[in-house]
Motif scaffolding. Structure first.
Motif, PDB file in Angstrom:
ATOM      1  N   TYR A  92       0.810  -1.224   0.000  1.00 20.30           N
ATOM      2  CA  TYR A  92       0.000   0.000   0.000  1.00 20.30           C
ATOM      3  C   TYR A  92       0.839   1.269   0.000  1.00 20.30           C
ATOM      4  CZ  TYR A  92       0.812   1.026   4.928  1.00 20.30           C
ATOM      5  OH  TYR A  92       1.395   1.354   6.125  1.00 20.30           O
ATOM      6  N   ILE A  93       2.102   1.196   0.420  1.00 22.32           N
ATOM      7  CA  ILE A  93       2.950   2.392   0.428  1.00 22.32           C
ATOM      8  C   ILE A  93       3.249   2.886  -0.974  1.00 22.32           C
ATOM      9  CG2 ILE A  93       3.981   1.798   2.647  1.00 22.32           C
ATOM     10  CD1 ILE A  93       6.559   1.077   1.119  1.00 22.32           C
ATOM     11  N   LEU A  94       3.015   2.035  -1.967  1.00 20.18           N
ATOM     12  CA  LEU A  94       3.233   2.446  -3.349  1.00 20.18           C
ATOM     13  C   LEU A  94       2.329   3.612  -3.738  1.00 20.18           C
ATOM     14  CD1 LEU A  94       4.846   1.817  -5.903  1.00 20.18           C
ATOM     15  CD2 LEU A  94       3.078   0.184  -6.532  1.00 20.18           C
ATOM     16  N   PHE A  95       1.182   3.713  -3.111  1.00 21.89           N
ATOM     17  CA  PHE A  95       0.292   4.855  -3.383  1.00 21.89           C
ATOM     18  C   PHE A  95       0.993   6.165  -3.059  1.00 21.89           C
ATOM     19  CE2 PHE A  95      -2.769   7.918  -1.574  1.00 21.89           C
ATOM     20  CZ  PHE A  95      -3.399   8.275  -2.753  1.00 21.89           C
ATOM     21  N   VAL A  96       1.644   6.241  -1.911  1.00 17.91           N
ATOM     22  CA  VAL A  96       2.355   7.465  -1.521  1.00 17.91           C
ATOM     23  C   VAL A  96       3.580   7.670  -2.406  1.00 17.91           C
ATOM     24  CG1 VAL A  96       3.555   8.645   0.370  1.00 17.91           C
ATOM     25  CG2 VAL A  96       1.519   7.279   0.845  1.00 17.91           C
ATOM     26  N   ALA A 126       8.778   3.960 -15.263  1.00 16.60           N
ATOM     27  CA  ALA A 126       8.730   4.375 -16.668  1.00 16.60           C
ATOM     28  C   ALA A 126       9.260   5.797 -16.857  1.00 16.60           C
ATOM     29  CB  ALA A 126       7.301   4.275 -17.182  1.00 16.60           C
ATOM     30  N   VAL A 127       9.015   6.668 -15.904  1.00 20.92           N
ATOM     31  CA  VAL A 127       9.402   8.075 -16.034  1.00 20.92           C
ATOM     32  C   VAL A 127      10.845   8.302 -15.581  1.00 20.92           C
ATOM     33  CG1 VAL A 127       8.906  10.409 -15.202  1.00 20.92           C
ATOM     34  CG2 VAL A 127       7.024   8.860 -15.751  1.00 20.92           C
ATOM     35  N   MET A 128      11.229   7.721 -14.452  1.00 23.86           N
ATOM     36  CA  MET A 128      12.504   8.050 -13.818  1.00 23.86           C
ATOM     37  C   MET A 128      13.657   7.116 -14.191  1.00 23.86           C
ATOM     38  SD  MET A 128      11.381  10.652 -12.362  1.00 23.86           S
ATOM     39  CE  MET A 128      12.776  11.205 -11.437  1.00 23.86           C
ATOM     40  N   GLY A 129      13.354   5.938 -14.688  1.00 22.79           N
ATOM     41  CA  GLY A 129      14.408   4.978 -14.998  1.00 22.79           C
ATOM     42  C   GLY A 129      14.677   4.056 -13.810  1.00 22.79           C
ATOM     43  N   PHE A 130      15.337   2.952 -14.115  1.00 20.74           N
ATOM     44  CA  PHE A 130      15.510   1.904 -13.107  1.00 20.74           C
ATOM     45  C   PHE A 130      16.375   2.351 -11.931  1.00 20.74           C
ATOM     46  CE2 PHE A 130      17.761  -1.680 -11.240  1.00 20.74           C
ATOM     47  CZ  PHE A 130      16.695  -2.488 -10.867  1.00 20.74           C
ATOM     48  N   ARG A 131      17.513   2.946 -12.193  1.00 20.40           N
ATOM     49  CA  ARG A 131      18.476   3.264 -11.125  1.00 20.40           C
ATOM     50  C   ARG A 131      17.889   4.217 -10.082  1.00 20.40           C
ATOM     51  NH1 ARG A 131      24.117   5.983 -12.537  1.00 20.40           N
ATOM     52  NH2 ARG A 131      24.477   6.872 -10.512  1.00 20.40           N
ATOM     53  N   TRP A 132      17.330   5.334 -10.528  1.00 20.92           N
ATOM     54  CA  TRP A 132      16.761   6.301  -9.589  1.00 20.92           C
ATOM     55  C   TRP A 132      15.585   5.683  -8.845  1.00 20.92           C
ATOM     56  CZ3 TRP A 132      12.177   8.600  -8.414  1.00 20.92           C
ATOM     57  CH2 TRP A 132      12.235   9.691  -7.553  1.00 20.92           C
ATOM     58  N   PHE A 183       8.271  -3.681  -7.576  1.00 20.38           N
ATOM     59  CA  PHE A 183       8.827  -3.786  -8.921  1.00 20.38           C
ATOM     60  C   PHE A 183       7.987  -4.696  -9.810  1.00 20.38           C
ATOM     61  CE2 PHE A 183      12.488  -1.622  -7.308  1.00 20.38           C
ATOM     62  CZ  PHE A 183      12.912  -0.904  -8.415  1.00 20.38           C
ATOM     63  N   THR A 184       7.380  -5.710  -9.250  1.00 14.67           N
ATOM     64  CA  THR A 184       6.454  -6.543 -10.024  1.00 14.67           C
ATOM     65  C   THR A 184       5.271  -5.713 -10.495  1.00 14.67           C
ATOM     66  OG1 THR A 184       7.103  -8.484  -8.728  1.00 14.67           O
ATOM     67  CG2 THR A 184       5.052  -8.637  -9.974  1.00 14.67           C
ATOM     68  N   TYR A 185       4.704  -4.929  -9.596  1.00 13.48           N
ATOM     69  CA  TYR A 185       3.586  -4.034  -9.932  1.00 13.48           C
ATOM     70  C   TYR A 185       4.003  -3.048 -11.015  1.00 13.48           C
ATOM     71  CZ  TYR A 185      -0.032  -0.478  -9.186  1.00 13.48           C
ATOM     72  OH  TYR A 185      -1.045   0.436  -9.358  1.00 13.48           O
ATOM     73  N   GLU A 186       5.163  -2.450 -10.854  1.00 13.67           N
ATOM     74  CA  GLU A 186       5.633  -1.454 -11.823  1.00 13.67           C
ATOM     75  C   GLU A 186       5.900  -2.077 -13.185  1.00 13.67           C
ATOM     76  OE1 GLU A 186       6.462   2.098 -12.043  1.00 13.67           O
ATOM     77  OE2 GLU A 186       4.823   1.864 -10.648  1.00 13.67           O
ATOM     78  N   TYR A 187       6.497  -3.265 -13.221  1.00 13.25           N
ATOM     79  CA  TYR A 187       6.766  -3.889 -14.515  1.00 13.25           C
ATOM     80  C   TYR A 187       5.484  -4.302 -15.222  1.00 13.25           C
ATOM     81  CZ  TYR A 187      11.815  -3.885 -14.495  1.00 13.25           C
ATOM     82  OH  TYR A 187      13.112  -3.494 -14.528  1.00 13.25           O
TER      83      TYR A 187
END
Length: 171
Positions: free
Chosen positions: A37-41, A107-113, A159-163
């Motif tokens: 749930y912290i992904l929302f913030v 998608a916006v910031m790139g993997f490293r950041w 990262f699963t959610y983001e991918y």
């Protein structure tokens, strides 16, 4: 603006429901508990005003506290997460380069950041949550193990959610 609101409202509702009905029962002997749930913030748009970030973090934590019966632990951890998020974003990126509704996503910031961002903020959230939950030094090693394992599990889920949603955008 209404698209931005509806997208974030759907994200809040989805992540809260996943946390409450699915992830609350997932874990490994109370050592590794994911808090997706912290992904929302974390994914609130970059140019969101500070008072709104704090308010939404409070609401997010309060919602989880209501279902977990934790009496403000998640609320406290989310508000501190919001504070660290504001500092992290102001120190690491130039906000003028980004549009108003852009989230700090993979998608916006790139993997490293994004990896550093998610890792640092997840560890801080989990540290506050578990240290306040235990609130004694006699179980410090156990609490530290919980912080590490739960952070690792949460980061993998983030990262699963983001991918899943990153590849959906690319296609």
């Amino acid at each position: 603006m209404s698209t931005l609101f509806s997208r974030n409202f759907i994200r809040f509702t989805t992540l809260s429901l996943i946390q409450v009905f699915l992830l609350q029962n997932v874990g490994y002997y109370n050592l590794s508990t994911p808090y997706l749930y912290i992904l929302f913030v974390l994914l609130l748009p970059i140019k969101t005003s500070n008072w709104l970030v704090f308010t939404l973090a409070f609401i997010s934590g309060f919602t989880i506290d209501a279902f977990y019966d934790t009496f403000g632990l998640h609320t406290t951890a989310c508000v501190i997460l919001a504070f660290v998020r504001i500092i992290f974003i102001s120190l690491t990126i130039q906000q003028e380069k980004y549009e108003a509704g852009q989230p700090p996503s993979l998608a916006v910031m790139g993997f490293r950041w994004f990896f550093v961002y998610v890792t640092v903020l997840t560890i801080i959230h989990h540290s506050v949550l578990f240290l306040f939950e235990t609130f004694r030094f006699s179980d410090f090693a156990y609490t530290l193990l919980r912080i590490i394992l739960s952070s690792l599990f949460t980061i993998i889920l983030i990262f699963t959610y983001e991918y899943i949603f990153y590849y959906k955008k690319v296609r």
